[in-house]
Design an enzyme around this catalytic site. Structure first.
Site, short mmCIF file in Angstrom:
data_model
loop_
_atom_site.label_atom_id
_atom_site.label_comp_id
_atom_site.label_asym_id
_atom_site.label_seq_id
_atom_site.Cartn_x
_atom_site.Cartn_y
_atom_site.Cartn_z
N ASP A 47 0.85 -1.18 0.00
CA ASP A 47 0.00 0.00 0.00
C ASP A 47 0.89 1.24 0.00
OD1 ASP A 47 0.97 0.26 2.56
OD2 ASP A 47 -0.89 -0.31 3.53
N ASP A 86 -7.92 -7.57 0.93
CA ASP A 86 -6.92 -7.82 1.95
C ASP A 86 -7.46 -7.34 3.29
OD1 ASP A 86 -5.43 -5.20 3.10
OD2 ASP A 86 -6.08 -4.80 1.05
N CYS A 128 -11.56 -29.43 8.26
CA CYS A 128 -10.67 -28.40 7.71
C CYS A 128 -9.36 -29.05 7.28
CB CYS A 128 -10.40 -27.32 8.76
SG CYS A 128 -9.26 -26.03 8.19
N CYS A 177 -6.45 -27.46 6.86
CA CYS A 177 -5.26 -26.68 7.21
C CYS A 177 -4.33 -27.51 8.09
CB CYS A 177 -5.64 -25.36 7.89
SG CYS A 177 -6.04 -25.50 9.65
N CYS A 204 -5.49 -27.85 11.86
CA CYS A 204 -6.59 -28.79 12.14
C CYS A 204 -6.20 -30.24 11.88
CB CYS A 204 -7.80 -28.41 11.29
SG CYS A 204 -8.62 -26.89 11.86
N HIS A 242 -4.92 -21.36 10.61
CA HIS A 242 -6.29 -21.80 10.37
C HIS A 242 -7.17 -20.66 9.85
CE1 HIS A 242 -10.23 -23.60 10.87
NE2 HIS A 242 -10.58 -22.52 11.56
#
Length: 423
Positions: free
Chosen positions: A111, A317, A355, A357, A360, A386
């Site tokens: 940014d 974002d 999940c 990820c 998990c 996660h």
């Protein structure tokens, strides 16, 4: 105003699939403003819609870059203001740019620093108070958080601001922001703009919008000069930033003004209330060039993402997934919960059943709760992985649903579960 630069062909955006159907009925085949697409940068492609993980200081907080890659993030956004103050843009330039500095091989964003200059400068810290019921009355043009003093001052040329780290005085202008961002070396940069709040008067919004337009012209000119000067570096795309608060005429004017400039894409930012998000994004999508990507700044809540996708936003974002993780909050298909609760003390299940990820697949709620209560920083890492995966996967699934014609059903099911009864 310069025309397009020859090297802009090194960055591209292609619309792939149109979202069809009626937002209110889910019926019909008429195209909406929503779409899927492909952004091509020197460091890889971004399939849109996409959630861009925020790595403010060249790191997604508490998460290894390798883990960010593994959880499916396509790109990372860093903060020019913070990297300017520490370690300094020259360090990143010497390192070969942001990606090499942080060991991230994919596309990167920075940014402009405008948000942080104004938010930290007015004492509001992480978020600017956008409510008209904040400390200053509506129409106040110099809003400052209670008990704080103004640390940023705007003039036609740029902004003087005081560092929140050590009190040193610094200057940002369109030219300085472009120089800083070119040295940081991200694939996508944002033009330097002035951020207003909903407390500012209509007159000041108009004045600020014109200043942002003039700054945008200066950003383009300096960006093209630096592109020529740094010819051996990968091309960096420049996005203009659309302001205008909640005024339709100002938002549309900003889009027409900046849309006529040779930007590579556009960021939609500024002050707005949540209930008006989709409407405002829609105004911008109707006015901005169809063949350039639109990035919505600071959005990650599921309902906000879905309404913004429908209204034509391509990328998003937000720091929220990692910020709330540091307070033990975790996302599930049934909503967001707080792991510090006593009911999780002997809960041997994952943060969310099913999940995919890393967290998990390997850790229980009971263990992560123990880490949090023991003030072990690993809890931040595991919950952040996660949470980032949850939002990245949700947006990825929304993209697939647009492609296969099931978006409206997917939206209804996802939001119905997420905002339904808490368990």
């Amino acid at each position: 105003m310069p025309s397009d630069h020859p090297r802009q062909s090194e960055f591209s955006f292609r619309v792939d699939t149109r979202l069809t159907g009626n937002p209110s009925t889910g019926e019909g085949g008429e195209a909406t403003l929503g779409r899927t697409g492909t952004i091509t940068t020197p460091h890889g492609e971004i399939q849109t819609p996409a959630f861009i993980a925020v790595g403010t200081k060249a790191t997604v907080k508490a998460v290894l870059p390798e883990s960010v890659r593994d959880l499916g993030a396509q790109a990372v956004l860093a903060n020019a203001y913070h990297l300017y103050l520490q370690p300094g843009p020259e360090i990143l330039d010497e390192a070969g740019g942001l990606g090499k500095f942080m060991n991230w091989a994919g596309p990167t964003f920075t940014d402009s620093g405008g948000f942080q200059v104004m938010s930290l400068g007015s004492g509001f810290k992480k978020v600017i108070e956008m409510s008209v019921a904040a400390s200053a009355p509506a129409g106040a043009d110099d809003a400052v958080a209670p008990g704080k003093e103004r640390l940023a001052h705007v003039d036609e040329d740029g902004v003087w601001f005081t560092s929140h780290l050590n009190g040193d005085r610094h200057r940002f202008s369109p030219e300085i922001s472009m120089n800083v961002q070119h040295k940081i070396g991200a694939d996508i940069m944002f033009a330097f703009d002035e951020l207003t709040t909903l407390q500012n008067s209509r007159g000041y919004q108009e004045e600020s919008l014109e200043r942002t337009r003039r700054w945008a012209e200066r950003c383009v000119a300096e960006h093209f000069r630096l592109t020529d000067e740094r010819a051996g570096k990968p091309y960096q795309a420049l996005f203009g930033v659309i302001q205008g608060a909640q005024y339709e005429d100002l938002r549309r004017k900003a889009c027409r003004d900046l849309g006529a400039m040779p930007f590579d894409g556009f960021g939609i930012g500024g002050a707005l209330e949540k209930e008006n998000l989709g409407t405002i994004v829609g105004w911008c999508s109707e006015e901005l060039p169809e063949d350039k990507p639109r990035h919505l700044l600071g959005i990650s809540e599921p309902d906000d993402i879905f309404v913004s996708i429908e209204a034509g936003a391509d990328t998003f974002d937000c720091v929220s997934p990692t910020r709330v993780a540091r307070n033990s909050a975790f996302y599930t298909a049934e909503g967001r919960f707080n792991l510090s609760g006593a009911k999780y003390r002997r809960d041997w299940g994952p943060l969310q059943d099913g999940c995919d990820c890393y967290t998990c697949q390997n850790y229980s709620r009971a263990y992560i709760r123990h880490l949090y209560k023991a003030k072990e920083l690993l809890s931040h890492t595991l919950i952040s992985i996660h949470n980032e995966r949850f939002v990245v996967r949700m947006v990825d699934d929304a993209r697939k649903a647009i492609e296969d014609g099931t978006f409206w059903e997917f939206k209804a099911e996802t939001l119905g579960r997420y905002y339904g009864a808490r368990v």
